[in-house]
Design an enzyme around this catalytic site. Structure first.
Site, PDB file in Angstrom:
ATOM      1  N   HIS A   1       0.848  -1.197   0.000  1.00 37.19           N
ATOM      2  CA  HIS A   1       0.000   0.000   0.000  1.00 37.19           C
ATOM      3  C   HIS A   1       0.875   1.235   0.000  1.00 37.19           C
ATOM      4  O   HIS A   1       1.887   1.292   0.687  1.00 37.19           O
ATOM      5  CB  HIS A   1      -0.926   0.015   1.221  1.00 37.19           C
ATOM      6  CG  HIS A   1      -2.105   0.928   1.024  1.00 37.19           C
ATOM      7  ND1 HIS A   1      -3.269   0.513   0.423  1.00 37.19           N
ATOM      8  CD2 HIS A   1      -2.292   2.225   1.319  1.00 37.19           C
ATOM      9  CE1 HIS A   1      -4.129   1.516   0.359  1.00 37.19           C
ATOM     10  NE2 HIS A   1      -3.557   2.581   0.896  1.00 37.19           N
TER      11      HIS A   1
ATOM     12  N   ASP B   1     -13.998   2.644   6.277  1.00 35.21           N
ATOM     13  CA  ASP B   1     -13.039   3.400   5.463  1.00 35.21           C
ATOM     14  C   ASP B   1     -13.682   3.859   4.153  1.00 35.21           C
ATOM     15  O   ASP B   1     -13.390   4.960   3.678  1.00 35.21           O
ATOM     16  CB  ASP B   1     -11.782   2.572   5.185  1.00 35.21           C
ATOM     17  CG  ASP B   1     -10.723   3.410   4.470  1.00 35.21           C
ATOM     18  OD1 ASP B   1     -10.423   4.515   4.964  1.00 35.21           O
ATOM     19  OD2 ASP B   1     -10.228   2.988   3.419  1.00 35.21           O
TER      20      ASP B   1
ATOM     21  N   ARG C   1     -13.128  12.388   3.946  1.00 34.15           N
ATOM     22  CA  ARG C   1     -11.829  13.047   4.196  1.00 34.15           C
ATOM     23  C   ARG C   1     -11.304  13.705   2.934  1.00 34.15           C
ATOM     24  O   ARG C   1     -10.685  14.768   2.977  1.00 34.15           O
ATOM     25  CB  ARG C   1     -10.812  12.017   4.717  1.00 34.15           C
ATOM     26  CG  ARG C   1     -11.039  11.623   6.163  1.00 34.15           C
ATOM     27  CD  ARG C   1     -10.161  10.446   6.561  1.00 34.15           C
ATOM     28  NE  ARG C   1      -8.753  10.722   6.426  1.00 34.15           N
ATOM     29  CZ  ARG C   1      -7.856   9.851   5.951  1.00 34.15           C
ATOM     30  NH1 ARG C   1      -8.207   8.641   5.581  1.00 34.15           N
ATOM     31  NH2 ARG C   1      -6.598  10.191   5.856  1.00 34.15           N
TER      32      ARG C   1
ATOM     33  N   SER D   1      -7.138   4.177   8.168  1.00 38.52           N
ATOM     34  CA  SER D   1      -7.650   3.978   6.816  1.00 38.52           C
ATOM     35  C   SER D   1      -6.864   2.871   6.094  1.00 38.52           C
ATOM     36  O   SER D   1      -7.438   1.898   5.591  1.00 38.52           O
ATOM     37  CB  SER D   1      -7.536   5.304   6.050  1.00 38.52           C
ATOM     38  OG  SER D   1      -7.676   5.114   4.676  1.00 38.52           O
TER      39      SER D   1
ATOM     40  N   LYS E   1      -8.057  -1.459   5.665  1.00 42.61           N
ATOM     41  CA  LYS E   1      -8.193  -2.167   4.379  1.00 42.61           C
ATOM     42  C   LYS E   1      -7.282  -3.399   4.380  1.00 42.61           C
ATOM     43  O   LYS E   1      -7.671  -4.489   3.993  1.00 42.61           O
ATOM     44  CB  LYS E   1      -7.777  -1.254   3.216  1.00 42.61           C
ATOM     45  CG  LYS E   1      -8.773  -0.152   2.909  1.00 42.61           C
ATOM     46  CD  LYS E   1      -8.438   0.587   1.616  1.00 42.61           C
ATOM     47  CE  LYS E   1      -7.430   1.692   1.760  1.00 42.61           C
ATOM     48  NZ  LYS E   1      -7.832   2.870   2.493  1.00 42.61           N
TER      49      LYS E   1
HETATM   50  N1  URA Z   1      -4.147   5.851   1.536  1.00 42.67           N
HETATM   51  C1  URA Z   1      -5.221   5.398   2.212  1.00 42.67           C
HETATM   52  O1  URA Z   1      -5.716   4.318   1.932  1.00 42.67           O
HETATM   53  N2  URA Z   1      -5.699   6.136   3.203  1.00 42.67           N
HETATM   54  C2  URA Z   1      -5.185   7.319   3.561  1.00 42.67           C
HETATM   55  O2  URA Z   1      -5.679   7.923   4.481  1.00 42.67           O
HETATM   56  C3  URA Z   1      -4.061   7.810   2.846  1.00 42.67           C
HETATM   57  C4  URA Z   1      -3.567   7.049   1.820  1.00 42.67           C
END
Ligand code: URA
Length: 441
Positions: free
Chosen positions: A82, A161, A168, A183, A187
């Site tokens: 990620h 999320d 956000r 966040s 995931k």
């Molecule tokens: N990527 C994400 O999934 N969430 C965030 O808050 C920032 C980057």
């Protein structure tokens, strides 16, 4: 519990209890708490932060707002990556099929564009027919069948999320370590992985502009990963200019197709190979990260990574004829070259400005309900260290809205600073973080 009391408590800098966090987050997911109260609470967190234990509890609540998928029926170590987000950051689209082609299963849950940054889901959805909203059953079947799957948060997986991310995006509450941690990790902890590689961006186009903030974010994310039993490592990478040359959804997919077919876009592929090396190493298909990088290079050279991408697109409903023949994709109605009218070497690019320029072409959202123009965006021709001639274009802007294009041209022009003398291009990867700390390269 009274929502306004919980907003006030956070506004005053107090930590919410596990019950309070659960009440607030779950109340938002099932629409008992409206957007405006969640937005106020997010802004309070932005200013007041969270304690370490509160952040872990917040992440746990976000994970359990939905289902934690069990992929233990799939053999092998499941590994994902990620990124904390950036401009032109299209790495996932190359990386997921690439690592899967090397024998490591990659279940990936990504996000949409956030703030000035682009999102993997929007990019994938620019491929006609591509579906990122698979249900849990289809998610499991896809990874079982082809070793890779790429979806978004759903009403079943990380639903907190899904809603909070979109809010956000348009309420200036992105650049906040506990919110980013909740966040990202909700995931990742929901998707059924065993190990995780993080790409934590730093620079003018990143949410963490300073390197020390990026290192702190990486350490926080690794700490949360470890607390939940997921082996996690991170890399600190540069975001002082777009990664690769394309900014904008289909433009970025096109660049990925070229890279999957063996084109070397230097910075983009350097970062991709390093992350791939780490994933392949964590997936126990290589003895070291360096060996993992060689395995990844072979998968690009042999065509295996490109074949895996075609399989992925086909499996998730996408029309592979656009991958095989990108020229058939519809074009933006307008294109405008950006010329500075000065010569010199590119010293600096305000990458946040480039991100916003991309957004105003139509490639990003200003409001939750905005739709995206997949053909819009920017192709960057000059990066830091490059020489620019007086009438040479530094970028080309694409879109279907004339006002947006003019705005974007203005923003790109303002984002560039030239120097009379040679400029060293920035390092692409600054270092690695694991549970023992940060190692600078
Ligand atoms: N990527 C994400 O999934 N969430 C965030 O808050 C920032 C980057």
């Amino acid at each position: 519990m009274i929502p306004v009391e919980l907003i006030k408590k956070k506004r005053e800098g107090e930590a919410l209890s596990p019950d309070e966090l659960q009440h607030f987050v779950n109340g938002y997911v099932n629409s008992e708490i409206p957007d405006y109260q969640m937005a106020a609470w997010l802004m309070a967190v932005y200013f007041q932060g969270m304690s370490d234990s509160e952040m872990k509890e917040f992440t746990r609540v976000m994970v359990h707002s939905g289902t934690v998928v069990d992929l233990s029926f799939i053999p092998g170590i499941k590994v994902d990556k990620h990124s904390t987000g950036g401009v032109g950051d299209k790495v996932s689209i190359i990386l997921a099929p690439l690592v899967a082609a090397c024998g490591v299963p990659v279940p990936m849950i990504s996000g949409r564009g956030l703030g000035h940054t682009g999102g993997t889901l929007d990019k994938l959805e620019s491929i006609p027919g591509f579906r990122t909203d698979l249900d849990i059953d289809a998610y499991k079947k896809t990874i079982e069948k082809i070793g890779v799957v790429m979806i978004g948060q759903t009403k079943d997986i990380a639903p907190a999320d899904k809603k909070m991310y979109a809010l956000r995006d348009v309420t200036a509450t992105v650049e906040c370590i506990p919110l980013i941690a909740g966040s990202i990790m909700s995931k990742k902890l929901s998707e059924g992985i065993d190990a995780l590689v993080l790409d934590v961006k730093t620079g003018s186009g990143a949410f963490m502009r300073e390197k020390n903030e990026a290192i702190e974010l990486a350490k926080t994310l690794i700490n949360v990963g470890d607390a939940f039993g997921i082996r996690t490592v991170g890399f600190i990478t540069d975001m002082n200019q777009p990664l690769g040359n394309a900014v904008g959804n289909w433009l970025e997919v096109e660049e990925c197709i070229r890279c999957l077919k063996g084109d070397t876009v230097q910075d983009l592929m350097e970062v991709t190979y390093r992350l791939a090396g780490a994933m392949i190493y964590l997936g126990e298909k290589a003895a070291t990260i360096e060996e993992g990088e060689s395995v990844a290079r072979e998968a690009i050279e042999s065509g295996a990574a490109y074949e895996k991408f075609l399989q992925l697109v086909n499996e998730q409903g996408g029309d592979t004829s656009y991958i095989e023949n990108p020229a058939k994709y519809k074009k933006a109605q307008y294109r405008e070259e950006v010329v500075l009218g000065m010569e010199g070497f590119v010293r600096e690019i305000d990458n946040y400005g480039i991100g916003l320029a991309g957004l105003v072409t139509g490639a990003g959202r200003r409001k939750v309900v905005d739709s995206i123009d997949y053909t819009a965006g920017i192709i960057i021709h000059k990066k830091i260290g490059d020489r620019v001639g007086k009438n040479e274009p530094i970028a080309t802007v694409y879109g279907n809205n004339r006002t947006g294009i003019e705005d974007a041209v203005h923003r790109v022009t303002k984002a560039y600073r030239l120097s009379d003398s040679d400029v060293q291009p920035p390092q692409h990867i600054y270092g690695m973080v694991d549970k023992d700390g940060y190692n600078e390269y």
